[in-house]
Every structure is written in C-alpha cells, then in structure tokens.
Design an enzyme around this catalytic site. Structure first.
Site, PDB file in Angstrom:
ATOM      1  CD  GLN A   1      19.963 -71.983  28.438  1.00 53.59           C
ATOM      2  OE1 GLN A   1      19.088 -72.401  28.977  1.00 53.59           O
ATOM      3  NE2 GLN A   1      19.872 -71.162  27.226  1.00 53.59           N
TER       4      GLN A   1
ATOM      5  CE  LYS B   1      16.499 -72.528  32.554  1.00 51.02           C
ATOM      6  NZ  LYS B   1      16.460 -72.035  31.230  1.00 51.02           N
TER       7      LYS B   1
ATOM      8  CG  ASP C   1      12.872 -71.706  32.116  1.00 50.61           C
ATOM      9  OD1 ASP C   1      13.291 -71.888  30.896  1.00 50.61           O
ATOM     10  OD2 ASP C   1      12.278 -72.470  32.756  1.00 50.61           O
TER      11      ASP C   1
HETATM   12  P1  NDP Z   1       5.532 -69.854  31.514  1.00 49.27           P
HETATM   13  O1  NDP Z   1       5.734 -70.024  32.869  1.00 49.27           O
HETATM   14  O2  NDP Z   1       5.237 -68.660  30.571  1.00 49.27           O
HETATM   15  O3  NDP Z   1       4.607 -71.010  30.950  1.00 49.27           O
HETATM   16  C1  NDP Z   1       4.661 -72.426  31.212  1.00 49.27           C
HETATM   17  C2  NDP Z   1       3.443 -72.914  30.677  1.00 49.27           C
HETATM   18  O4  NDP Z   1       3.595 -74.418  30.763  1.00 49.27           O
HETATM   19  C3  NDP Z   1       2.052 -72.785  31.368  1.00 49.27           C
HETATM   20  O5  NDP Z   1       0.980 -72.911  30.451  1.00 49.27           O
HETATM   21  C4  NDP Z   1       2.288 -73.669  32.441  1.00 49.27           C
HETATM   22  O6  NDP Z   1       0.779 -73.989  33.061  1.00 49.27           O
HETATM   23  C5  NDP Z   1       2.823 -74.833  31.796  1.00 49.27           C
HETATM   24  N1  NDP Z   1       3.498 -75.978  32.790  1.00 49.27           N
HETATM   25  C6  NDP Z   1       4.206 -75.775  33.450  1.00 49.27           C
HETATM   26  N2  NDP Z   1       4.696 -76.683  34.332  1.00 49.27           N
HETATM   27  C7  NDP Z   1       3.898 -77.758  33.767  1.00 49.27           C
HETATM   28  C8  NDP Z   1       3.744 -79.053  34.289  1.00 49.27           C
HETATM   29  N3  NDP Z   1       4.321 -79.442  35.417  1.00 49.27           N
HETATM   30  N4  NDP Z   1       2.727 -79.736  33.760  1.00 49.27           N
HETATM   31  C9  NDP Z   1       2.049 -79.151  32.603  1.00 49.27           C
HETATM   32  N5  NDP Z   1       1.993 -77.854  32.080  1.00 49.27           N
HETATM   33  C10 NDP Z   1       2.996 -77.149  32.956  1.00 49.27           C
HETATM   34  O7  NDP Z   1       7.065 -70.637  30.751  1.00 49.27           O
HETATM   35  P2  NDP Z   1       7.628 -70.567  29.272  1.00 49.27           P
HETATM   36  O8  NDP Z   1       6.759 -70.369  28.230  1.00 49.27           O
HETATM   37  O9  NDP Z   1       8.761 -69.461  29.484  1.00 49.27           O
HETATM   38  O10 NDP Z   1       8.381 -71.859  29.422  1.00 49.27           O
HETATM   39  C11 NDP Z   1       7.771 -73.273  28.739  1.00 49.27           C
HETATM   40  C12 NDP Z   1       9.034 -74.034  28.101  1.00 49.27           C
HETATM   41  O11 NDP Z   1       9.913 -73.385  27.538  1.00 49.27           O
HETATM   42  C13 NDP Z   1       9.884 -74.549  29.585  1.00 49.27           C
HETATM   43  O12 NDP Z   1      10.272 -75.597  29.257  1.00 49.27           O
HETATM   44  C14 NDP Z   1      11.226 -73.778  29.292  1.00 49.27           C
HETATM   45  O13 NDP Z   1      12.294 -74.315  30.024  1.00 49.27           O
HETATM   46  C15 NDP Z   1      11.189 -73.602  27.795  1.00 49.27           C
HETATM   47  N6  NDP Z   1      11.997 -72.252  27.247  1.00 49.27           N
HETATM   48  C16 NDP Z   1      11.411 -71.317  27.731  1.00 49.27           C
HETATM   49  C17 NDP Z   1      12.389 -69.911  27.019  1.00 49.27           C
HETATM   50  C18 NDP Z   1      11.929 -68.402  27.389  1.00 49.27           C
HETATM   51  O14 NDP Z   1      12.648 -67.611  26.711  1.00 49.27           O
HETATM   52  N7  NDP Z   1      10.809 -68.286  28.085  1.00 49.27           N
HETATM   53  C19 NDP Z   1      13.303 -70.349  25.907  1.00 49.27           C
HETATM   54  C20 NDP Z   1      13.499 -71.656  25.705  1.00 49.27           C
HETATM   55  C21 NDP Z   1      12.814 -72.703  26.512  1.00 49.27           C
HETATM   56  P3  NDP Z   1       0.424 -73.485  34.460  1.00 49.27           P
HETATM   57  O15 NDP Z   1       0.085 -72.028  34.113  1.00 49.27           O
HETATM   58  O16 NDP Z   1      -0.796 -74.374  34.636  1.00 49.27           O
HETATM   59  O17 NDP Z   1       1.455 -73.714  35.294  1.00 49.27           O
HETATM   60  O1  2IT Z   2      15.882 -72.169  28.260  1.00 42.34           O
HETATM   61  C1  2IT Z   2      16.071 -71.084  27.634  1.00 42.34           C
HETATM   62  O2  2IT Z   2      16.793 -71.232  26.691  1.00 42.34           O
HETATM   63  C2  2IT Z   2      15.637 -70.005  28.462  1.00 42.34           C
HETATM   64  N1  2IT Z   2      14.782 -69.996  29.173  1.00 42.34           N
HETATM   65  C3  2IT Z   2      16.060 -68.714  27.849  1.00 42.34           C
HETATM   66  C4  2IT Z   2      17.307 -68.225  28.473  1.00 42.34           C
HETATM   67  C5  2IT Z   2      17.963 -66.830  28.064  1.00 42.34           C
HETATM   68  O3  2IT Z   2      18.888 -66.681  28.759  1.00 42.34           O
HETATM   69  O4  2IT Z   2      17.295 -66.047  27.394  1.00 42.34           O
END
Ligand code: NDP
Ligand code: 2IT
Length: 448
Positions: free
Chosen positions: A114, A129, A169
């Site tokens: 991050q 985080k 997240d």
């Molecule tokens: P969500 O909780 O909205 O969605 C997560 C998704 O990933 C779900 O489909 C989930 O499936 C799947 N998943 C989670 N853990 C596992 C696993 N161990 N194996 C397989 N599938 C898995 O999270 P986000 O969409 O917010 O985050 C997704 C990724 O993006 C993460 O790596 C996060 O750190 C990153 N990220 C998020 C940001 C944000 O603004 N939200 C910003 C930048 C990066 P299931 O429902 O079955 O668990």
């Molecule tokens: O991994 C990421 O960059 C996030 N989950 C978003 C962090 C934030 O402060 O919006």
C-alpha cells in the site's frame, strides 16, 4: 532470492530472520528488492540513511481482541489488526480485510504494498492495512454490526482524518463501512472523513464503489494504447466476483470487450456471450449469494467447481480475487492460449513464478500496486471532498480517476525506460514508489 547488492542482501536477511513465519510479507519485500537493486547501487546514500531497513519495518503494529455477541447470545472472539506502515507521504491509508485467512503476514504484505501504491497515486497518503480473521460469510446483519462496533471501539483510538484513514477490502464493503463509521462517530463525537468508502448519503464519494475496477481498465487501456490496440473486440477473463471484479467487468464491457468469466472461492462461470452484469450484481450485491445462482439467469453458461479459470482462452486476464491465485502453471496456460495482457486488480494475485512466465512469454504485465491504485486514489478524492465539505459529480471524480491512472501508467513506464528496462511496469512502479517514499522519509529526519 537473487540479490547482487550487498546492502539489500543484508537487509533482506534481517527481515527473514525477524519474520521467518511471514511468507506473504517476505514475498512482497522480495519483489520490491529485486526491482530496486540498480537504484540502490546508484544511490549509496540510501544505505547511509537506512532507507530500506526503515521501509520494511512498520512504524506501528496494533493487534487487539474483538469480542462480540452472536445471534445465540454466545460471546465470540476474533483478532483485530492495524499495521500503520509508513506516514512519510501523508496520513496512513489503506483498507480493512475481514477474512478467516487474515494474519499478521497478510496484513503486513498488504500494508507494505500500500505504501508504494499510494506513493504512485501522487496524492498525500501514507500506507497501512488492517482487518480481522472474522468471517462475514453466513453471518446475520446484526452479527456483522456487532462485530464492526466492537472492532471500531478499539480501532477508533488509533485513527482519524489526519492520522489514519481506513477503507474496505475483502469482506468489507458498504455495509461494514457504515457500521464502522457509525461507531467511530459514537466513540469520538466527531463527523470527519476518518473512513472512506462511505455511503453517498453520509460523506461518501461518487465513483468510489466503481473505482478499483474502472481504474484497472483505464490502466490496461493505456497498456493497450501503447501497442496500438483497444479493448474493442477483445476477450477478457476476470477472476473474483466481489467489488473489484464486478466493476472491472462493467468497464471492460463498456469499452467494447467481451468478459467471459467470473469466479468465487468455490468455482468459476464461463459465459461465452459475455457476463450478464445485472445478474451478477443482483446475486452478489443484493442477495450475497453463490455464483452457481448465475445459471438460473443464464442457463447456457457453464459453472465449473474449483480452480481452472485461467484455462479459459482470453486476450486479457484480470485477476481480481486474492493473493497468489494465479500460479506458474496458470501463466503457462494463459500464454499458450494467446493471452497478451495481465492487469492485476487484486493485490499480489500472481505468484513470483507466474510473473517470470509473463516476462518470458512476452505477456505485458501490470502489477497490482500500479493497476489497482484507482480504489485508494478515489479514497484520496473522497478525503478531499470531506475536508472541503463538498461533493463532486460522477463525471468529475471519474475524470480525475482516469487522469490518475494514466499518470501512474506514464510514471511506471517512463521510470522503467529510464532505468533501462522498457516495458517492465513492475520495476517501473517499484522504483518510482521507492524514490518518492525515500525522499519524503530522508527529508524528515531519522526518528522513524
Ligand atoms: P470482495 O470481498 O468484494 O470480493 C472478493 C472476491 O474474491 C470474492 O469473489 C471472493 O470469493 C474471492 N476470494 C476471496 N478470497 C479468496 C480465496 N482465498 N480464494 C479464491 N477466491 C477468493 O473483495 P474486493 O473485490 O474488494 O477485493 C478483491 C481483491 O482486490 C483483493 O486482493 C483486494 O485486496 C484487492 N483490492 C481491493 C480494493 C478495493 O477498493 N476494494 C482496492 C485495491 C485492491 P468468495 O465470495 O467465495 O469468498
Ligand atoms: O488495496 C487497496 O488499495 C484497498 N483495499 C483500498 C484502500 C483504500 O484506502 O481505499
């Protein structure tokens, strides 16, 4: 690990010795160190200033007990974390993850990445985080609320608009942010932008929900443009079906691509016609259901249990689920099937061996810390709107997001070029991020 620079080697050995049981954190540090060897060779003052020792050691790590009452009136206990990694550039900033796999190694790898990501956005945000090993799956809204309130009762002492600004997240979306924010206000008796990703009715920003997925596509658009191509007519494979995945699907489709997959931790959907976005949103955002329900909307789609999503042929792969979800074998299959672009929506979704394959097979690769920075960047824009007591329109925020993603692409690719590795966005992003943090740190003295 191959490290020729003796200073980096020494620092890495110290980290390994100190935290031998933190594989994800060591993986994230290894990647940055490997990218930055030449820079360290060229800047011997970084050793004198102890820049790398400081950068790998969080300024502050908090762990705390979170006890909460389940629907059977039984007390449950989870562990809460907040790792405040680096504040050289601005207040600590980064998401909270609620997932049973959360531990200190996972939170430290995310916090470390991050710092670099936030530096790349060009906005004044340090890196952090946090989260918990709490599993929101299958919990009632009341249980989620009670957990969030308990979690924030402790966290509220350590955060604030000028100190540390958490967001969402994995497992932390609009519902959780609402409960967390409500408790923050109760504990502190103040209405400030101490969290981002808030609801639009109480200080949230338009586009924050869409920002990571949209930003990822804006970034990949620049990669495509550099090769004289666009999303139009391309086949895209997206993994995950959460916040990042849904809005990556939406934007890629708007830009003319056919997105043929989404997945969750149980399996994946292949829909040759293109993912039905309305159905996906209804299942995941409204019903919080499983992906198997997609077949009720689109009977011609195919659901496959387990891994294997990367065996679906595509031009562009966008891993948007979780760390290390795409391994060497997956990378080989993607390459064999003609995939030419990988953009990471998730944090560290590709294993180091998979990344090696991308370079060997000439797949143009965008690391998460650059490609998924749109989420945190828009969080930065939410902070600005909160400070100014203003709301910007969807078009204003979206256009700022696009500018920031273009700027990050430009910075990463120019930096890679400057240091003799044209096309290596991983090196470019790591070097550019390191230089920004390092300059900010050294000009503020050494007490941290
Ligand atoms: P969500 O909780 O909205 O969605 C997560 C998704 O990933 C779900 O489909 C989930 O499936 C799947 N998943 C989670 N853990 C596992 C696993 N161990 N194996 C397989 N599938 C898995 O999270 P986000 O969409 O917010 O985050 C997704 C990724 O993006 C993460 O790596 C996060 O750190 C990153 N990220 C998020 C940001 C944000 O603004 N939200 C910003 C930048 C990066 P299931 O429902 O079955 O668990
Ligand atoms: O991994 C990421 O960059 C996030 N989950 C978003 C962090 C934030 O402060 O919006």
């Amino acid at each position: 690990m191959q490290l020729s620079n003796s200073y980096l080697k020494r620092v890495f050995e110290t980290v390994e010795k100190r935290d031998p049981d933190q594989p994800e954190f060591l993986q994230a540090v290894t990647e940055v160190f490997q990218s930055c060897q030449e820079i360290i060779d060229q800047h011997p003052e970084m050793e004198r200033d102890g820049v790398m020792e400081r950068i790998v050691e969080p300024e502050r790590m908090l762990t705390f007990r979170v006890s909460w009452l389940d629907d059977n009136n039984k007390v449950q206990v989870n562990r809460g974390y907040r790792v405040q990694f680096n504040s050289a550039i601005g207040p600590y900033k980064g998401g909270l993850r609620f997932h049973p796999t959360v531990n200190l190694s996972v939170i430290k790898f995310l916090g470390f990445e991050q710092c670099f990501k936030n530096a790349l956005t060009g906005l004044p945000m340090g890196g952090a985080k946090g989260g918990s090993d709490f599993d929101p799956k299958g919990k009632s809204d009341r249980e989620i609320m009670h957990f969030c309130q308990s979690f924030m009762t402790e966290l509220s002492r350590h955060i604030g608009q000028f100190t540390d600004v958490p967001a969402g997240d994995i497992g932390v979306g609009a519902r959780e942010i609402g409960f967390l924010y409500g408790q923050y206000k109760r504990m502190r008796n103040e209405v400030t932008g101490a969290l981002t990703g808030k609801g639009l009715k109480y200080g949230g920003s338009l586009v924050r929900k869409e920002a990571t997925g949209y930003g990822l596509c804006y970034f990949v658009q620049e990669m495509l443009k550099s090769k004289g191509e666009t999303f139009k007519g391309k086949t895209v494979s997206v993994s995950g079906s959460g916040n990042v995945a849904i809005y990556a699907v939406e934007k890629a489709a708007q830009l003319g691509a056919t997105v043929v997959t989404v997945s969750d931790s149980q399996g994946y959907i292949y829909d040759a016609k293109g993912i039905n976005l309305e159905a996906l949103k209804e299942i995941k955002e409204l019903k919080r259901g499983r992906l198997t329900e997609y077949l009720e909307y689109e009977p011609s789609a195919v659901y496959t249990e387990g891994r294997g999503i990367w065996s679906v042929p595509c031009d562009i792969a966008l891993p948007c689920a979780t760390q290390n979800e795409l391994d060497e074998n997956d990378a080989e299959i993607l390459a064999k099937n003609g995939c030419r672009y990988v953009g990471e929506g998730a944090n560290m979704p590709s294993t180091p061996a998979a990344i090696k394959v991308f370079f060997e097979k000439n797949i143009y690769y965008a690391p998460g810390k650059a490609a998924n920075a749109g989420g945190v960047a828009t969080s930065g824009l939410e902070m600005s709107q909160n400070s100014a007591r203003m709301y910007w329109t969807f078009a204003e925020v979206d256009s700022k997001l696009k500018d920031i993603m273009q700027h990050i692409y430009f910075t990463a690719s120019q930096t890679a070029q400057k240091y003799g590795h044209p096309g290596n966005l991983e090196m470019g992003a790591n070097i550019a991020g390191l230089l920004r943090i390092s300059e900010a740190m050294t000009s503020q003295g050494v007490s941290w």
